[in-house]
Structure formats: C-alpha cells, structure tokens
Design an enzyme around this catalytic site. Structure first.
Site, PDB file in Angstrom:
ATOM      1  N   CYS A   1      15.754  28.537 -21.117  1.00 31.47           N
ATOM      2  CA  CYS A   1      14.487  28.221 -21.625  1.00 31.47           C
ATOM      3  C   CYS A   1      13.377  28.771 -20.808  1.00 31.47           C
ATOM      4  CB  CYS A   1      13.791  27.277 -22.792  1.00 31.47           C
ATOM      5  SG  CYS A   1      14.503  25.495 -21.609  1.00 31.47           S
TER       6      CYS A   1
ATOM      7  N   HIS B   1      14.795  33.336   0.231  1.00 34.14           N
ATOM      8  CA  HIS B   1      15.906  33.281  -0.193  1.00 34.14           C
ATOM      9  C   HIS B   1      15.434  32.178  -1.587  1.00 34.14           C
ATOM     10  CE1 HIS B   1      18.757  34.692   3.048  1.00 34.14           C
ATOM     11  NE2 HIS B   1      17.856  35.345   2.180  1.00 34.14           N
TER      12      HIS B   1
END
Ligand code: ZN
Length: 233
Positions: A130, A119
């Site tokens: 970015c 997870h």
C-alpha cells in the site's frame, strides 16, 4: 599535493561538493561490506551481495531481515569529524551538496541539509503493498521478524538493493551539484565501484580542485591525500 596546497585551494573554494563512500562511515564504526575486513568475510554462508539483492528480498524476506537487522543497522553510530566538518561548510555557505553512497543518515544527523543519497537510506521504509511509510524505529519494533504493514503487506527499507536502479532524484541532484562545483572532494571510496567514476565525470571545475582523500592510495589521481578523512577534511 601537499596538505598546505590542499588547505590553500580549500580556502579559496566557494562551491564545494563532497562525494563520499563507505570510508566516511567506517570512522563512525559502521563496517564497509566491500572491504577486505568488511562484512564479506564474516559468518554468513550466503554472500552479502546476494542477501542484499532485490531478488533475495522478495524470495526470502525472513533471511534478508535477519541479516539486515544484524549487520546493516547500527543505532549506536554517531556522526564523526568528517560529517561534522561537511555540515559546518554547508552552514558557512561554501559547500553546495554532499553526495553519498552510504545509507546510514549520518550526514543529516550531523546537520547537513543538501544530501543526495545514491543508495537510499535505512531511516525510511515503505509497505510494498500500500506504500505506507514507516520509520526505522517502527520496523525495529517487529525485529527480528519481517516487518509487516497494518494492511498485511511486507515493509521494505528505502535502500537501493542490488539489482535495483538508483533513485532518479538523487542522481539528477548529484549531477547538477557536481556540474556547478568549483571543488569536488571524493572521500572514502576506491572509485572503482559503480557509480562513483561516472558521477565524477560531470565535474567542470579546475583539475587541481578534483581532490581525493582516501585511507589507501588510488592510482592515477594526482591531487590526493591518504589518511583519515576526519583528520584531513
Ligand atoms: Zn500496507
């Protein structure tokens, strides 16, 4: 299975894999948000399962982060006896890997190296615009506001949110380790929550070495110990 039987099998095992759920971290004081006394029953109007979804993150990052910083980050938590024992087994060469559903990085803090985080982790984050990486400490400097990249993009934790796929490298690493294991210890998970059950199906070792250690009894698992992981591992 008695404790003595477990200890005998453990002493002979050479390639242990540990598959851990929320119960591993609750002994370090981190709440299990699926359990009865967990986060689901606390003060939030919106259920945690919704707040911790990808949809909600992109729609309401402000409310997501309010909850996230308040409930999902526990800086004071330290590795407990279970984390430390697993790290010790790895150093001794008898444990192949830890597969975990937890996102707190406590296995690594205890010294474990080969950890598959199904997870993801709260310890790393990235800009959704970015891709620039940020540590937990860096995004906490902006809390409780939504952490923002130097480029202006929103920063997202490297945690698998509801509605997102599990990371491929963790999935394949976990399956590979489980297939090679001569003992699979499943700890601190009810086994009813996806994806635990499907991973355990990859175990090829002796049936008697598929072992469950959990706080409460789980039906249909003969090799089982019930109690605290930190005391039983
Ligand atoms: Zn950026």
């Amino acid at each position: 299975m008695t404790i003595e039987e477990y200890k005998e099998r453990l002493a002979e095992a050479k390639r242990i894999v540990f598959f851990g759920g929320a119960g591993v971290s609750t002994e370090s004081g981190i709440p299990d948000f699926r359990s009865v006394d967990g986060l689901y029953h606390q003060k939030y109007d919106v259920p945690p399962e919704l707040i911790l979804s990808a949809d909600y993150f992109y729609k309401r990052p402000d409310l997501f982060y309010k909850f996230y910083f308040d409930k999902m980050i526990c800086l004071s938590a330290k590795p407990n006896a279970a984390h430390l024992k697993l790290a010790q087994w790895e150093r001794e060469g008898k444990l192949l890997a830890v597969v975990t559903q937890n996102i707190d990085g406590l296995h690594q803090a205890a010294g474990s190296k080969n950890v598959f985080e199904l997870h993801g982790t709260t310890l790393s984050n990235h800009c959704i615009h970015c891709g620039k990486q940020y540590s937990l400490e860096e995004i906490l400097l902006q809390a409780p506001a939504v952490p923002t990249c130097t480029c202006g993009g929103t920063i997202k934790p490297d945690v698998v949110l509801y509605g997102e796929a599990l990371p491929n490298d963790a999935i394949y690493g976990a399956i590979d380790a489980i297939e090679k294991a001569d003992m699979l210890i499943v700890g601190g998970t009810s086994l009813t929550v996806y994806p635990a059950a499907s991973f355990i199906g990859n175990y090829r070792g002796k049936e008697e070495n598929l072992i469950v250690i959990n706080k409460t009894h789980i039906d249909n698992f003969p090799n089982q110990l019930n109690g605290k992981l930190g005391e039983l591992l």
